[in-house]
Enzyme design. Structure first.
Site, PDB file in Angstrom:
ATOM      1  N   ASP A  52     -12.648  -1.963   1.096  1.00  0.00           N
ATOM      2  CA  ASP A  52     -13.267  -3.194   1.586  1.00  0.00           C
ATOM      3  C   ASP A  52     -14.788  -3.043   1.453  1.00  0.00           C
ATOM      4  O   ASP A  52     -15.286  -1.975   1.110  1.00  0.00           O
ATOM      5  CB  ASP A  52     -12.828  -3.494   3.024  1.00  0.00           C
ATOM      6  CG  ASP A  52     -13.235  -2.390   3.998  1.00  0.00           C
ATOM      7  OD1 ASP A  52     -14.052  -1.524   3.643  1.00  0.00           O
ATOM      8  OD2 ASP A  52     -12.733  -2.414   5.131  1.00  0.00           O
TER       9      ASP A  52
ATOM     10  N   CYS B 155      18.250   0.556   4.949  1.00  0.00           N
ATOM     11  CA  CYS B 155      17.050   1.273   4.502  1.00  0.00           C
ATOM     12  C   CYS B 155      17.424   2.628   3.897  1.00  0.00           C
ATOM     13  O   CYS B 155      18.284   3.335   4.404  1.00  0.00           O
ATOM     14  CB  CYS B 155      16.086   1.464   5.673  1.00  0.00           C
ATOM     15  SG  CYS B 155      14.546   2.272   5.194  1.00  0.00           S
TER      16      CYS B 155
ATOM     17  N   CYS C  52      15.194   5.095   3.542  1.00  0.00           N
ATOM     18  CA  CYS C  52      14.142   6.083   3.823  1.00  0.00           C
ATOM     19  C   CYS C  52      14.725   7.331   4.492  1.00  0.00           C
ATOM     20  O   CYS C  52      15.829   7.310   5.026  1.00  0.00           O
ATOM     21  CB  CYS C  52      13.015   5.470   4.660  1.00  0.00           C
ATOM     22  SG  CYS C  52      13.226   5.572   6.427  1.00  0.00           S
TER      23      CYS C  52
ATOM     24  N   CYS D 177      15.789   6.851   8.215  1.00  0.00           N
ATOM     25  CA  CYS D 177      17.059   6.143   8.425  1.00  0.00           C
ATOM     26  C   CYS D 177      18.254   6.987   7.975  1.00  0.00           C
ATOM     27  O   CYS D 177      19.352   6.842   8.484  1.00  0.00           O
ATOM     28  CB  CYS D 177      17.038   4.794   7.712  1.00  0.00           C
ATOM     29  SG  CYS D 177      15.878   3.659   8.493  1.00  0.00           S
TER      30      CYS D 177
ATOM     31  N   ASP E  99      -2.968  -6.548   2.873  1.00  0.00           N
ATOM     32  CA  ASP E  99      -3.235  -5.261   3.510  1.00  0.00           C
ATOM     33  C   ASP E  99      -3.116  -5.470   5.003  1.00  0.00           C
ATOM     34  O   ASP E  99      -3.441  -6.535   5.517  1.00  0.00           O
ATOM     35  CB  ASP E  99      -4.663  -4.779   3.225  1.00  0.00           C
ATOM     36  CG  ASP E  99      -5.686  -5.521   4.064  1.00  0.00           C
ATOM     37  OD1 ASP E  99      -6.032  -6.645   3.693  1.00  0.00           O
ATOM     38  OD2 ASP E  99      -6.110  -5.000   5.104  1.00  0.00           O
TER      39      ASP E  99
ATOM     40  N   HIS F  92       9.011   4.953   8.180  1.00  0.00           N
ATOM     41  CA  HIS F  92      10.025   3.911   7.963  1.00  0.00           C
ATOM     42  C   HIS F  92       9.365   2.545   7.762  1.00  0.00           C
ATOM     43  O   HIS F  92       9.744   1.796   6.861  1.00  0.00           O
ATOM     44  CB  HIS F  92      11.003   3.855   9.143  1.00  0.00           C
ATOM     45  CG  HIS F  92      11.758   2.568   9.186  1.00  0.00           C
ATOM     46  ND1 HIS F  92      12.855   2.321   8.378  1.00  0.00           N
ATOM     47  CD2 HIS F  92      11.534   1.414   9.879  1.00  0.00           C
ATOM     48  CE1 HIS F  92      13.280   1.081   8.583  1.00  0.00           C
ATOM     49  NE2 HIS F  92      12.499   0.507   9.489  1.00  0.00           N
TER      50      HIS F  92
HETATM   51 ZN   LIG Z   1      14.059   3.506   7.066  1.00  0.00          ZN
END
Ligand SMILES: [Zn+2]
Length: 365
Positions: free
Chosen positions: A68, A282, A284, A287, A244, A312
Site C-alpha cells: 500500500d 475443506c 486444509c 480440517c 485484501d 484454515h
Molecule cells: Zn480447513
C-alpha cells in the site's frame, strides 16, 4: 491477498521467518501477499530492504507482492495533520514527526520492491460527513497521482495502481474515475479506495458497480479493504478482481472460523462435543487433522489454535477465490453465486441490499 503486516503473519508466529512463507505457500493458491509500507519502513526499514534487493527476497517469498502507499496506515493510526504537500503525522512508535509525500511513498515502495505498488491517495473515511473534505481529497488524489507517476523509478518492474476516491458521492467518483482514465497509459491497474469504512452496504455496492462499469475491461480492479467472503462474491459479481483484508486472520484470533454457512465460533460450548472438522469440504491440513472439539479445547489456552484457524481461514478464502475463478472461466458464475448464497442463507430471505447488488450485476438469485 492475505495481509502481512511488517511482512509477517502474526497469528502464524512468524516474523520474517521461513515458517510464515512455508505456511502461506501451503495454503495452496495464495499468489499475492500485501505488505504495509508504513510498517515496513519502520521495521526493517528501506536500508535493509535495499540490501536484500527488496521484500520478496527478504522474506523468501517467490510469488507476488503488493504494497500500500502508506497513507491509509497513517489515517487509521494517527492524529493526522493534513497538508497539501503530503501527510504529516506523529509516529506511534517513537513520537517522531514524520512526513509522507507522494515522492517519499514511491521511494519507499521502490525499495520494498513489490510487484504491485499503490499511488499515494488522500483517504477520507467513508463515514465522514464533511463534503468539502471529500472534494479536496478527490482533487488531491489526482494531483498526487501525477507526482507518483513522475517519482516512480521502476515503472517497468513494478506495476503502479491508481486509486479512485470520492467517498459515497457519485459525482465525485466520476470525477476521480475520469482523472485516472486520463492517465490510463501509466496505470496497469486500478483500485477502488475509500470504501469498507462503515458506509451502508447498498451504497458500497452502488459505488463498486459504478467504478467497475467505467474502468478498462483489460486491467485488474482492486477493491481495497474488502474481505468478508460474501463481499468478495458480491464485488466479483459487480466486476472486481482483487481484494485484501486482515479479516480471515483477525477473526481467527478471536476464535472464529470461516465456513460456507457463515462463521463458526469455536469458543461456544456447543463446540466442546462437536467432532466434525471445521468444514467438511475443506482440504486444509487443519480440517484433515483436527475436529471442532479439539480446537475448542485449545482455543482459550494455546496460542497455536489461532494459528490453525488462520491457516484454515486463509485456505477458505483462497478456495473461494479459486472456485469463483473457475466458475467465471466456465461461464458458470450465476449457478456458483446461487449455490453460495443458498448455503449462507438456507432458510432466510436474502437481505435487501444483497438482492439489489445482484440485480445491479444482472445475476438472478
Ligand atoms: Zn480447513
Amino acid at each position: 491477498m492475505p495481509v502481512g503486516t511488517q511482512g509477517k503473519f502474526r497469528e502464524l508466529y512468524m516474523t520474517f521467518c521461513l515458517r510464515a512463507t512455508y505456511f502461506l505457500r501451503n495454503t495452496g493458491t495464495v499468489k499475492v501477499v500485501l505488505g504495509n509500507t508504513y510498517h515496513l519502513e519502520n521495521r526493517p526499514g528501506s536500508e535493509i530492504l535495499d540490501m536484500f534487493n527488496g521484500l520478496p527476497a527478504f522474506i523468501n517469498w517467490k510469488r507476488g507482492t503488493l504494497t500500500d502507499s502508506g497513507g491509509f496506515q497513517m489515517v487509521s493510526l494517527l492524529d493526522l495533520a493534513d497538508i497539501e504537500e503530503g501527510v504529516a503525522f506523529q509516529s506511534p512508535v517513537d513520537g517522531r514527526q514524520l512526513f509522507l509525500t507522494p515522492e517519499r511513498s514511491m521511494n519507499i515502495q521502490n525499495s520494498i520492491g513489490a510487484d504491485i505498488l499503490m499511488a499515494l491517495d488522500d483517504v477520507v473515511s467513508s463515514a465522514s460527513t464533511n463534503d468539502t473534505r471529500f472534494e479536496q481529497a478527490t482533487r488531491r488524489t489526482i494531483e498526487w497521482l501525477d507526482r507518483c507517476i513522475s517519482a516512480h523509478r521502476r515503472p517497468y518492474q513494478q506495476a503502479m495502481f491508481g486509486i479512485i476516491q470520492g467517498g459515497t458521492d457519485k459525482y465525485l467518483r466520476t470525477t476521480s474515475i475520469e482523472g485516472l482514465l486520463g492517465r490510463n497509459h501509466h496505470l496497469p491497474g486500478y483500485a477502488i479506495g475509500g470504501l469498507a469504512g462503515g458506509e451502508h452496504k447498498k451504497t458500497f455496492c452502488e459505488i463498486v458497480s459504478q467504478c467497475c462499469s467505467r474502468l478498462p475491461r483489460d486491467k485488474p480492479r482492486y477493491v481495497m479493504g474488502v474481505g468478508y467472503p460474501l463481499d468478495i462474491v458480491v464485488c466479483s459479481a459487480l466486476g472486481a478482481d482483487l481484494y485484501d483484508c486482515v479479516y480471515p486472520s483477525r477473526t481467527a484470533r478471536f476464535g472464529t472460523a470461516l465456513i460456507p454457512e457463515g462463521v463458526l465460533r469455536l469458543k461456544t460450548t456447543s463446540m466442546a462435543t462437536d467432532y466434525r472438522p471445521l468444514d467438511s469440504d475443506c482440504d486444509c491440513l487443519v480440517c484433515k487433522n483436527y475436529c471442532r472439539a479439539h480446537l475448542h479445547a485449545k482455543i482459550k489456552k494455546d496460542p497455536s489454535a489461532a494459528s490453525l484457524l488462520t491457516y484454515h481461514n486463509i485456505r477458505f478464502q483462497m478456495r473461494l477465490c479459486t472456485d469463483m475463478h473457475i466458475a467465471i472461466a466456465e461461464q458458470q458464475f450465476t449457478p456458483f453465486v446461487q449455490a453460495f448464497v443458498r448455503r449462507m442463507f438456507p432458510q432466510r430471505p436474502l437481505p435487501q441490499w444483497l438482492r439489489e447488488a445482484f440485480e445491479l450485476a444482472t445475476i438472478e438469485v
